[in-house]
Design a protein around this motif. Structure first.
Motif, PDB file in Angstrom:
ATOM      1  N   VAL A   1       0.810  -1.232   0.000  1.00  0.00           N
ATOM      2  CA  VAL A   1       0.000   0.000   0.000  1.00  0.00           C
ATOM      3  C   VAL A   1       0.834   1.268   0.000  1.00  0.00           C
ATOM      4  CG1 VAL A   1      -2.063  -1.040   0.994  1.00  0.00           C
ATOM      5  CG2 VAL A   1      -0.279  -0.210   2.511  1.00  0.00           C
ATOM      6  N   TYR A   2       2.060   1.219   0.547  1.00  0.00           N
ATOM      7  CA  TYR A   2       2.874   2.439   0.592  1.00  0.00           C
ATOM      8  C   TYR A   2       3.692   2.614  -0.688  1.00  0.00           C
ATOM      9  CZ  TYR A   2       6.631  -0.795   1.508  1.00  0.00           C
ATOM     10  OH  TYR A   2       7.520  -1.825   1.390  1.00  0.00           O
ATOM     11  N   CYS A   3       3.711   1.571  -1.531  1.00  0.00           N
ATOM     12  CA  CYS A   3       4.546   1.598  -2.737  1.00  0.00           C
ATOM     13  C   CYS A   3       3.691   1.843  -3.979  1.00  0.00           C
ATOM     14  CB  CYS A   3       5.293   0.274  -2.854  1.00  0.00           C
ATOM     15  SG  CYS A   3       6.415   0.135  -4.262  1.00  0.00           S
TER      16      CYS A   3
ATOM     17  N   THR B   1      16.805  -7.162  -9.047  1.00  0.00           N
ATOM     18  CA  THR B   1      15.651  -6.638  -8.337  1.00  0.00           C
ATOM     19  C   THR B   1      14.528  -6.372  -9.333  1.00  0.00           C
ATOM     20  OG1 THR B   1      14.916  -4.893  -6.836  1.00  0.00           O
ATOM     21  CG2 THR B   1      16.632  -4.273  -8.384  1.00  0.00           C
ATOM     22  N   GLY B   2      13.488  -5.657  -8.881  1.00  0.00           N
ATOM     23  CA  GLY B   2      12.386  -5.359  -9.778  1.00  0.00           C
ATOM     24  C   GLY B   2      11.596  -4.179  -9.237  1.00  0.00           C
ATOM     25  N   GLY B   3      10.362  -4.105  -9.505  1.00  0.00           N
ATOM     26  CA  GLY B   3       9.342  -5.116  -9.656  1.00  0.00           C
ATOM     27  C   GLY B   3       9.670  -6.310  -8.759  1.00  0.00           C
ATOM     28  N   GLU B   4       9.089  -7.426  -9.064  1.00  0.00           N
ATOM     29  CA  GLU B   4       9.440  -8.638  -8.325  1.00  0.00           C
ATOM     30  C   GLU B   4      10.269  -9.537  -9.261  1.00  0.00           C
ATOM     31  OE1 GLU B   4       9.734  -9.815  -5.406  1.00  0.00           O
ATOM     32  OE2 GLU B   4      10.392 -11.693  -6.276  1.00  0.00           O
ATOM     33  N   PRO B   5      11.567  -9.652  -8.991  1.00  0.00           N
ATOM     34  CA  PRO B   5      12.435 -10.359  -9.939  1.00  0.00           C
ATOM     35  C   PRO B   5      12.077 -11.832 -10.124  1.00  0.00           C
ATOM     36  CG  PRO B   5      13.610  -9.824  -7.892  1.00  0.00           C
ATOM     37  CD  PRO B   5      12.308  -9.096  -7.849  1.00  0.00           C
TER      38      PRO B   5
ATOM     39  N   LEU C   1      20.119 -10.918  -4.544  1.00  0.00           N
ATOM     40  CA  LEU C   1      18.738 -10.793  -5.030  1.00  0.00           C
ATOM     41  C   LEU C   1      17.917 -10.069  -3.977  1.00  0.00           C
ATOM     42  CD1 LEU C   1      16.408 -11.937  -6.984  1.00  0.00           C
ATOM     43  CD2 LEU C   1      16.244 -13.819  -5.341  1.00  0.00           C
ATOM     44  N   THR C   2      17.103  -9.102  -4.407  1.00  0.00           N
ATOM     45  CA  THR C   2      16.122  -8.490  -3.515  1.00  0.00           C
ATOM     46  C   THR C   2      14.753  -8.947  -3.973  1.00  0.00           C
ATOM     47  OG1 THR C   2      17.474  -6.539  -3.075  1.00  0.00           O
ATOM     48  CG2 THR C   2      15.147  -6.332  -2.657  1.00  0.00           C
ATOM     49  N   THR C   3      13.992  -9.549  -3.069  1.00  0.00           N
ATOM     50  CA  THR C   3      12.713 -10.153  -3.452  1.00  0.00           C
ATOM     51  C   THR C   3      11.677  -9.966  -2.352  1.00  0.00           C
ATOM     52  OG1 THR C   3      11.616 -12.277  -3.918  1.00  0.00           O
ATOM     53  CG2 THR C   3      13.596 -12.383  -2.584  1.00  0.00           C
ATOM     54  N   ASN C   4      10.407 -10.027  -2.731  1.00  0.00           N
ATOM     55  CA  ASN C   4       9.383 -10.023  -1.676  1.00  0.00           C
ATOM     56  C   ASN C   4       9.252 -11.425  -1.069  1.00  0.00           C
ATOM     57  OD1 ASN C   4       7.664 -11.535  -3.407  1.00  0.00           O
ATOM     58  ND2 ASN C   4       6.621  -9.685  -4.153  1.00  0.00           N
TER      59      ASN C   4
ATOM     60  N   VAL D   1      15.155 -10.230   1.725  1.00  0.00           N
ATOM     61  CA  VAL D   1      13.703 -10.384   1.627  1.00  0.00           C
ATOM     62  C   VAL D   1      13.043  -9.144   2.241  1.00  0.00           C
ATOM     63  CG1 VAL D   1      11.719 -11.803   2.298  1.00  0.00           C
ATOM     64  CG2 VAL D   1      13.919 -12.890   1.810  1.00  0.00           C
ATOM     65  N   SER D   2      12.044  -8.610   1.563  1.00  0.00           N
ATOM     66  CA  SER D   2      11.349  -7.434   2.076  1.00  0.00           C
ATOM     67  C   SER D   2      10.157  -7.870   2.923  1.00  0.00           C
ATOM     68  CB  SER D   2      10.845  -6.568   0.913  1.00  0.00           C
ATOM     69  OG  SER D   2      11.928  -6.190   0.099  1.00  0.00           O
ATOM     70  N   MET D   3      10.063  -7.354   4.134  1.00  0.00           N
ATOM     71  CA  MET D   3       8.926  -7.663   5.021  1.00  0.00           C
ATOM     72  C   MET D   3       8.636  -6.415   5.839  1.00  0.00           C
ATOM     73  SD  MET D   3      10.015 -11.357   6.616  1.00  0.00           S
ATOM     74  CE  MET D   3       8.400 -11.761   7.290  1.00  0.00           C
TER      75      MET D   3
ATOM     76  N   CYS E   1      12.807  -3.800   6.054  1.00  0.00           N
ATOM     77  CA  CYS E   1      11.495  -3.341   6.498  1.00  0.00           C
ATOM     78  C   CYS E   1      11.406  -1.828   6.350  1.00  0.00           C
ATOM     79  CB  CYS E   1      11.297  -3.723   7.970  1.00  0.00           C
ATOM     80  SG  CYS E   1       9.897  -2.891   8.744  1.00  0.00           S
ATOM     81  N   VAL E   2      10.472  -1.365   5.552  1.00  0.00           N
ATOM     82  CA  VAL E   2      10.265   0.080   5.405  1.00  0.00           C
ATOM     83  C   VAL E   2       9.276   0.527   6.478  1.00  0.00           C
ATOM     84  CG1 VAL E   2       9.441   1.911   3.880  1.00  0.00           C
ATOM     85  CG2 VAL E   2      10.681  -0.026   2.931  1.00  0.00           C
ATOM     86  N   LEU E   3       9.672   1.507   7.252  1.00  0.00           N
ATOM     87  CA  LEU E   3       8.804   1.966   8.338  1.00  0.00           C
ATOM     88  C   LEU E   3       8.065   3.246   7.955  1.00  0.00           C
ATOM     89  CD1 LEU E   3      11.134   1.449  11.429  1.00  0.00           C
ATOM     90  CD2 LEU E   3       9.073   0.142  10.869  1.00  0.00           C
TER      91      LEU E   3
ATOM     92  N   GLU F   1      14.274   3.901   6.065  1.00  0.00           N
ATOM     93  CA  GLU F   1      13.384   5.065   6.086  1.00  0.00           C
ATOM     94  C   GLU F   1      12.640   5.170   4.760  1.00  0.00           C
ATOM     95  OE1 GLU F   1      15.800   8.050   9.100  1.00  0.00           O
ATOM     96  OE2 GLU F   1      15.979   8.322   6.942  1.00  0.00           O
ATOM     97  N   PHE F   2      11.404   5.533   4.874  1.00  0.00           N
ATOM     98  CA  PHE F   2      10.524   5.692   3.707  1.00  0.00           C
ATOM     99  C   PHE F   2      10.992   6.899   2.881  1.00  0.00           C
ATOM    100  CE2 PHE F   2       6.084   7.165   2.319  1.00  0.00           C
ATOM    101  CZ  PHE F   2       6.009   6.251   1.288  1.00  0.00           C
ATOM    102  N   MET F   3      11.128   6.694   1.581  1.00  0.00           N
ATOM    103  CA  MET F   3      11.583   7.784   0.691  1.00  0.00           C
ATOM    104  C   MET F   3      10.457   8.198  -0.265  1.00  0.00           C
ATOM    105  SD  MET F   3      15.352   6.388  -0.333  1.00  0.00           S
ATOM    106  CE  MET F   3      14.948   4.655  -0.466  1.00  0.00           C
ATOM    107  N   PRO F   4      10.511   9.415  -0.760  1.00  0.00           N
ATOM    108  CA  PRO F   4       9.448   9.869  -1.678  1.00  0.00           C
ATOM    109  C   PRO F   4       9.585   9.249  -3.064  1.00  0.00           C
ATOM    110  CG  PRO F   4      11.048  11.627  -1.295  1.00  0.00           C
ATOM    111  CD  PRO F   4      11.466  10.487  -0.426  1.00  0.00           C
TER     112      PRO F   4
END
Ligand code: SAM
Length: 328
Positions: free
Chosen positions: A27-29, A64-68, A96-99, A120-122, A162-164, A191-194
């Motif tokens: 939702v934040y992306c 990375t991606g998107g979802e690679p 690799l960066t993946t969900n 892994v992103s969580m 983890c993006v806060l 940290e969340f970026m614009p």
């Protein structure tokens, strides 16, 4: 001599987005309305561009991606990237960066193909919250299985990003402390970026480093781990060996130590997440030009790498591409 920009920074890290499709709509992306917006290329084209980058001194490649993992042919790409050699004869490090949603079933072939590490992103460690954030039912158990499979396969140290966002998941900080200790993973708060589709960023939404430390101290005592001055993260260790880190591009920018360059899924070079200008590397391939021309475009792009980002400053301009379409 590695690629060096006009501020004297050596460029060693290449991030390649191999698709801007994603099976999550965090939702934040993402707004949830936009799909893929940019082309994805044949693997041979990413490979050729990567080969030229590696010949110029890139030592680390992150897919990375998107979802690679939406690209099942990623295993083949990893295998071929793993055969590249830097000018000193070394194999580039492959990450690799993946969900993590599709990771469990792909871990073994990826490891066998030569992948070294997985991030892994969580953004929560609570199944219901996780599903609300990703907008996908059952996402938490799938990601947890992927993360554990990666750890067990030796694709580590597995990192969890983890993006806060304030009012959204900062109450998960202590739970992430427990998670880091229990699962033996290094959690890194970012940290969340614009860079989001929905334009919800404001300085107030960012959960700054000082506050993360204050909250984590409620979970357990920890100490800071010594870091290189050029390190992009601050790292901390709990007494029982668990670890967490903080990447604070907004409140503690590390642009002076940036060694990164990015390639988008459609083959454009971005020298900063916040670049307003891209360099069309793939155009040279489409035109049938030789590698020397790719070298020239890369060197030109590196020479024009931005000194720093301007998040939060008057006149800051958010780039047209958002994170999912750049490659985080
Ligand atoms: N799909 C993969 C994944 O989830 O890791 C790779 C792409 S995703 C865009 C990469 C990372 O960027 C994720 O950890 C995501 O949370 C993060 N991200 C997305 N939007 C962000 C933003 N505005 N600020 C900071 N990080 C962001």
């Amino acid at each position: 001599m590695p690629l060096t920009d006009s501020y004297g920074r050596a460029i060693r890290d290449l991030r390649i987005s191999i698709t801007d499709r994603c099976n999550y709509r965090c939702v934040y992306c993402r707004t949830g309305n936009e799909g893929a917006q940019f082309a994805e290329l044949p693997l041979a084209d990413y490979l050729r561009m990567a080969r030229v980058f590696v010949s110029l001194g890139i030592t680390k490649i992150r897919l990375t991606g998107g979802e690679p993992l939406m690209r099942r042919d990623i295993v083949q790409l990893v295998r071929e990237l793993s055969a590249l050699r830097t000018p000193t004869g070394a194999r580039p490090e492959l990450a690799l960066t993946t969900n993590g949603h599709l990771l469990a079933e792909m871990v073994t072939p990826l490891k066998q193909a030569g992948l070294d590490r997985v991030t892994v992103s969580m953004d929560a460690v609570d199944p219901e919250r996780f599903a609300r954030i990703t907008r996908v039912k059952g996402s938490y158990p799938a990601v947890l299985a992927g993360l554990r499979a990666a750890r067990n396969a030796g694709l580590g140290p597995v990192k969890v990003n983890c993006v806060l966002l304030r009012g959204f998941n900062e109450d998960q900080i202590e739970a992430f402390g427990r998670f880091a200790c229990d699962e033996h993973v290094a959690v890194r708060f970012i940290e969340f970026m614009p860079l989001e589709e929905g334009r919800v960023w404001s300085p107030q939404v960012v959960v700054p480093l000082a506050e993360i430390l204050e909250r984590m101290a409620r979970f357990a005592p920890f100490e800071e781990i010594a870091h290189e001055p050029s390190s992009t993260s601050r790292r901390y260790r709990f007494a029982d060996g668990g670890e967490f880190g903080i990447i604070a591009p907004v409140t503690l920018p590390f642009c002076g130590a940036c060694s990164r360059i990015r390639l988008t899924s459609d083959g454009k070079i971005r020298t900063c997440l916040f670049s307003l200008r891209e360099h069309d590397l793939h155009a040279a391939i489409r035109s049938g030009l030789p590698d020397e021309e790719l070298v020239r475009i890369i060197e030109h792009a590196v020479a024009h790498k931005e000194e720093r980002h301007h998040i939060g400053e008057p006149g800051f301009v958010q780039p047209g591409r958002t994170m999912v379409h750049i490659g985080g």
